[in-house]
Structure formats: C-alpha cells, structure tokens
Design an enzyme around this catalytic site. Structure first.
Site, PDB file in Angstrom:
ATOM      1  N   GLU A  58       7.984 155.198 -11.739  1.00 59.15           N
ATOM      2  CA  GLU A  58       7.179 156.410 -11.961  1.00 59.15           C
ATOM      3  C   GLU A  58       7.018 156.671 -13.462  1.00 59.15           C
ATOM      4  O   GLU A  58       5.966 157.132 -13.909  1.00 59.15           O
ATOM      5  CB  GLU A  58       7.831 157.602 -11.242  1.00 59.15           C
ATOM      6  N   ASN A  95      18.506 159.665  -6.746  1.00 55.98           N
ATOM      7  CA  ASN A  95      17.542 160.022  -7.779  1.00 55.98           C
ATOM      8  C   ASN A  95      16.785 161.241  -7.254  1.00 55.98           C
ATOM      9  O   ASN A  95      15.946 161.119  -6.370  1.00 55.98           O
ATOM     10  CB  ASN A  95      16.586 158.843  -8.028  1.00 55.98           C
ATOM     11  N   GLY A 105       9.077 155.990  -1.535  1.00 52.10           N
ATOM     12  CA  GLY A 105       8.477 157.207  -0.986  1.00 52.10           C
ATOM     13  C   GLY A 105       7.472 156.948   0.114  1.00 52.10           C
ATOM     14  O   GLY A 105       6.717 157.845   0.493  1.00 52.10           O
ATOM     15  N   HIS A 140      12.208 153.666 -14.585  1.00 52.38           N
ATOM     16  CA  HIS A 140      11.763 153.880 -13.199  1.00 52.38           C
ATOM     17  C   HIS A 140      10.255 153.626 -13.123  1.00 52.38           C
ATOM     18  O   HIS A 140       9.521 153.935 -14.069  1.00 52.38           O
ATOM     19  CB  HIS A 140      12.100 155.305 -12.747  1.00 52.38           C
ATOM     20  N   GLY A 148      15.975 157.993  -3.245  1.00 48.24           N
ATOM     21  CA  GLY A 148      15.132 159.119  -3.625  1.00 48.24           C
ATOM     22  C   GLY A 148      15.219 160.243  -2.608  1.00 48.24           C
ATOM     23  O   GLY A 148      16.195 160.999  -2.562  1.00 48.24           O
ATOM     24  N   SER A 170      12.894 153.902  -0.013  1.00 51.73           N
ATOM     25  CA  SER A 170      13.013 154.383   1.372  1.00 51.73           C
ATOM     26  C   SER A 170      14.350 154.037   2.029  1.00 51.73           C
ATOM     27  O   SER A 170      14.416 153.755   3.225  1.00 51.73           O
ATOM     28  CB  SER A 170      11.839 153.880   2.225  1.00 51.73           C
ATOM     29  N   GLU A 187      13.520 148.097  -7.209  1.00 47.22           N
ATOM     30  CA  GLU A 187      12.751 149.060  -6.419  1.00 47.22           C
ATOM     31  C   GLU A 187      11.307 148.580  -6.268  1.00 47.22           C
ATOM     32  O   GLU A 187      10.479 148.825  -7.160  1.00 47.22           O
ATOM     33  CB  GLU A 187      12.748 150.426  -7.119  1.00 47.22           C
TER      34      GLU A 187
END
Ligand code: 13P
Length: 249
Positions: free
Chosen positions: A97, A10, A173, A95, A234, A213, A167
């Site tokens: 986000e 991603n 991240g 997602h 990511g 991660s 996730e």
C-alpha cells in the site's frame, strides 16, 4: 530449524487512540502464546497509549512506516529515535500500500531498512507481486529485485535478525488467500534468494511471513509450511480471531 514463529497484526489506518487501547485490552488475554512472537502494528498516533496498555505482556509493537533520518525539517514524518523511545521493536517497511499510494521505491525502502537497523529496530520488509505479474510468470523476478534492492548494504548479521513478509497483492484484503503451496513456493524461493545474497546460515535464520487474507480458518495450514515462519495479518488482526491465529502457530 530454530526459527520462532512471528505473528504480526497490521492494523493499517484503523483505530483511534481510544479504540486502539480498547482493542489491545480485548486482545491481550487472547494472544498469550509463548511459542510465538506476537506483534501489534498500530498507527503511529496509537503507539504510546497501546504501549502503556500492553506493558508487561508478551506483546511487542510495530510501527507501519518510518522516515530514514533521525530528526530535522521533514514535516509529517516519524523518526527511528521517536519509535525506539516509545518502546517500538519492529517497523513494517515497504508494504504494497505504501509502494502503490505513496510511491515508495525499493531504494527508499532500503534507506529505511538501513536506518531502522542502525537504531536497533527490526524491519519487517514486505514484498509481493501483483496479479498481472503472477499471470505473466514474472513473480520471482520481481520479488528477487525487491529483496536485493531492499537489502542493499545490509550485512548478513543484520539480515539474520530481520523479518520478510511475502504479501501477494492479489491476496491482500480480497479474501482470496494464496494456497499454502503457493505461499510456501514463494517463501522458499525468497529463502533461496537470501542464500544467494548471503549464505546458508543467514537464509536459515531470517524469518519469512506470509500475508494476504490470513484468517482463523487458514492460518494453521499456512504456518505449518516449512518456510513460512508466521503471518502478517490485516483485517483479522482487528478482531478476537487474532487470538486464534496467534495460537495456530
Ligand atoms: P489482509 O489480511 O486484510 O488481507 O491484509 C494483509 C496485509 O496487507 C497485511 O499487511
């Protein structure tokens, strides 16, 4: 256990079109693993040039979002017809986000999932709990609701071909990966939830990724777990390390 692993990058909001083509060219020879499905989830504006760059390889493309109408007065949105015509095979939906910054709800995501399926695109539907939810002990209640509402009116036959990405938000991240046991526990519970909604065949067929991660050092251990069918990656998908992750499968 016939599930093929699926390793998807991603790229999030990174890479201009010319940078994206360069990255795709760099990664192309590094990700040629026939044992796994390999997907680049690129920004919408990069789809056309990257599709050209990876033509004839094992790499498939994913979009990172999609609107749930075919066309019309929806300024700024991208439709499933556009994605399919550009050669996109997968679409990342829901997602965290997008849920957090763009206020997407389970109901919105469900509309997108149904629309993607109707147009022959494979949804990678994301779910996952916050740190606060994990600490309160409501992780699985929350994820079950995301799954049940996200899959509303999706048939068993459609669900079998889908991908779910687990996730945990606290692992995205942050460099703080879930342990392989933590990730497996939730992925197994997601599979049980699919079995409750549909049946054992559907639960056995659907692919469940872990994301948060993932890197070249932890991928092999995560992907070795029985209910983890690959990863949604990511930061590490923007580096040559992605090749190592693809070959950890
Ligand atoms: P990182 O691998 O950078 O933690 O991102 C995970 C993710 O959000 C993939 O969709």
């Amino acid at each position: 256990m016939g599930r093929k692993k699926i390793i998807a990058g991603n790229w999030k909001m990174n890479m201009t079109p010319s940078e994206a083509v360069k990255l795709a060219e760099t990664l192309k020879p590094l990700v040629n693993n026939e044992k796994a499905d390999v997907v680049f989830g690129v920004p919408a504006i990069d789809i056309v040039p990257v599709a050209e760059a990876v033509r004839g390889t094992n790499i498939e493309l994913a979009a990172q979002n999609m609107y749930f109408e075919e066309k019309g007065a929806y300024t700024g949105e991208i439709s499933p017809l556009m994605l399919a015509d550009a050669g996109v095979r997968y679409v990342i939906l829901g997602h965290s986000e997008r849920r957090e910054y763009f206020k997407e709800t389970n109901a919105d995501i469900n509309k997108k999932v149904l629309c993607a399926l109707a147009h022959g695109l494979t949804p990678i539907m994301c779910c996952g709990e916050s740190l606060e939810q994990r600490e309160m002990g409501v992780t699985m209640d929350f994820i079950r609701q995301q799954i049940k509402e996200g899959l509303c009116e999706v048939t068993a036959e459609q669900a079998k071909g889908m991908v779910i990405a687990y996730e945990p938000i606290w692992a995205i991240g942050t460099g703080k990966t879930a342990t392989s046991e933590q990730a497996e526990e939730v992925c197994r519970a997601i599979r049980e939830c699919i079995c409750e909604i549909y049946d054992a065949d559907t639960a056995e067929a659907i692919r469940i990724q872990y994301g948060g991660s993932v890197n070249a050092g932890n991928a092999a251990e995560l992907f070795a777990m029985p209910d983890i069918d690959g990863g949604l990656v990511g930061g590490a998908s923007l580096k040559e390390d992605f090749g190592k992750i693809v070959f950890s499968a």
